[in-house]
Design an enzyme around this catalytic site. Structure first.
Site, short mmCIF file in Angstrom:
data_model
loop_
_atom_site.label_atom_id
_atom_site.label_comp_id
_atom_site.label_asym_id
_atom_site.label_seq_id
_atom_site.Cartn_x
_atom_site.Cartn_y
_atom_site.Cartn_z
N ASP A 290 -28.78 -2.96 0.51
CA ASP A 290 -28.23 -2.99 -0.78
C ASP A 290 -27.27 -4.45 -0.82
OD1 ASP A 290 -28.94 -0.62 -1.23
OD2 ASP A 290 -27.17 0.23 -1.74
N HIS A 432 -26.42 -3.02 4.08
CA HIS A 432 -26.21 -4.15 3.33
C HIS A 432 -26.47 -5.45 3.88
CE1 HIS A 432 -23.63 -0.72 1.94
NE2 HIS A 432 -23.45 -1.19 0.89
#
Length: 463
Positions: A290, A432
């Protein structure tokens, strides 16, 4: 002589007048007292309400060995109640139940305090069992105050009928705090995905009350199918939805539970299979990243993925694609799946429909314009989603069931530890591609997963 006669007559006049005054006063007091007695007799509700209706206690056998159900009822005019609670062969458990019932009744009767408003209290009992033999007793306390507003509170108790001991949520997960950190986002996801409460949630409170702290999950019950969590009214959402109840399938928690509470694995024909037999099949896992693309971190992650011939899904932010279009292109050219993570990473549940739509639409548009590839999935920031958010996109909403906590730990070694503790067949792993520690720790993660026989697939291919 005349003066003496006048003095005597004045004296008797004064005496007579005084007697008349006294007589009138006595009559007035008597009349007032009589009137009060009549009013009291004609209005029985004015009598001192110290007499309460008798409490009837009934004991019956339950459908569960060595468990009886006690029912207490009172038909009192102003404070009627009906209470059910369990009784076992074990004194510590019975004392805990008795203390709860005593406090519940005392709070109910004390708050009445002579009020003329009719109140009502019902405490009902639900008994849930797990194949381990353990019981969960769920007490549902519903009260009305006479003003048409009902309050409900749910409280659970637990019993091992063989030992007489209780068990906690920590016991269910073997006391492993890392397992708790995996449970936390699962519960949070289930809350946001419940259509009955999604539009009434308080997102900040949801986040606080589902933090990975044992105390946040101590009001629970466990069955053969689910782990159920109970929250108080107004704790996560508006009072009109009542106390939220969240059920997590045990199939999503198999590798996290202590041995005593492990669920039985069944094949498609309903036959029981061992974990070893299950592991002989193909195991799939979806890697997701992400918040990118990032000019340095994303490129390092792409190199590591290529080393292990691993495919992944990247949930991109629109403003990052705008700033680093060439990196977004390289992600696509490497064959990875592209997902939408909104334009600016806002909590969409706090926005109106138009702003939600704009956050999603702008991001899909720029990703397609830059890469030539349409996005295939959508992941809301923080996993926060409600009906307003769902109604603004046709994209599948993808969350996760393994939170590596790379955003919190920022530790390359801890990344592997968290993956080891939580990953199972069918897991969606959240990472992430904006943290250097994630890029540094990814090699060890992929090496471990590959050694465990996992195949890397896109989120869209994970069934």
């Amino acid at each position: 002589m005349k003066k003496t006669h006048r003095q005597r007559r004045s004296f008797w006049i004064d005496v007579t007048f005084s007697l008349v005054i006294i007589a009138l006063t006595v009559s007035a007091i008597s009349l007032a007292s009589l009137t009060t007695k009549k009013e009291t007799a004609s209005h029985p509700e004015n009598k001192k309400a110290t007499t309460q209706a008798p409490v009837v206690v009934d004991t019956t056998d339950s459908n569960y060995p060595d468990i009886k159900i006690i029912t207490e009822t009172s038909n009192d005019l102003y404070t009627p109640f009906s209470i059910q609670y369990p009784q076992s062969l074990h004194s510590p458990f019975n004392k805990a139940i008795a203390s709860y019932i005593k406090d519940a009744k005392q709070g109910y009767l004390t708050k009445h305090n002579g009020s003329k408003l009719k109140r009502k209290m019902n405490i009902t009992l639900e008994i849930l069992t797990h194949r381990s033999g353990n019981y969960s007793f769920v007490m549902i306390d519903s009260r009305t105050t006479g003003k048409s507003n009902e309050q409900t509170r749910i409280q659970s108790f637990h019993l091992n009928p063989e030992t007489g001991g209780s068990f906690t949520i920590s016991d269910v997960f073997g006391g492993n705090s890392k397992h708790l950190e995996i449970l936390s986002p699962l519960v949070r996801e289930a809350i946001y995905n419940d259509p009955l409460i999604a539009d009434y949630l308080f997102p900040e409170e949801v986040h606080i009350q589902t933090e990975p702290i044992w105390a946040n999950f101590d009001n629970f019950a466990i069955t053969d199918e689910s782990l159920i969590f109970y929250f108080d009214e107004y704790e996560l959402a508006a009072g009109k939805v009542g106390p939220p109840v969240v059920a997590i399938p045990l199939s999503e928690l198999t590798n996290l539970l202590s041995e005593e509470f492990q669920s039985v694995i069944e094949d498609t024909d309903g036959n029981t299979i061992t974990k070893e037999e299950q592991d002989n099949g193909i195991k799939k896992v979806a890697l997701t990243f992400d918040d990118g693309p990032h000019p340095k971190v994303t490129m390092q992650i792409l190199e590591t993925l290529n080393k292990y011939d691993a495919i992944a899904t990247f949930f991109m932010l629109g403003n990052m694609v705008e700033n680093y279009p060439e990196i977004a292109k390289k992600v696509h050219e490497a064959g990875h799946e592209l997902g939408n993570h909104t334009w600016s990473h806002l909590d969409l549940t706090k926005l109106g429909a138009e702003k939600v739509q704009n956050e999603i639409y702008k991001t899909s548009a720029i990703i397609e314009n830059i890469t030539g590839q349409k996005v295939t999935e959508f992941r809301p920031p923080y996993g926060a989603v409600n009906e307003t958010v769902r109604s603004q996109t046709n994209l599948p909403i993808i969350l996760w069931n393994v939170d590596t906590l790379d955003w919190k730990d920022r530790d390359a070694n801890q990344l592997l530890t968290n993956v080891k503790n939580a990953t199972k067949d069918g897991s969606t792993i959240l990472m992430h591609d904006i943290h250097q520690s994630t890029a540094d720790g990814l090699d060890a993660v992929l090496a471990y997963l590959q050694s465990e026989g996992y195949t890397f697939v896109k989120v869209s291919d994970l069934k």
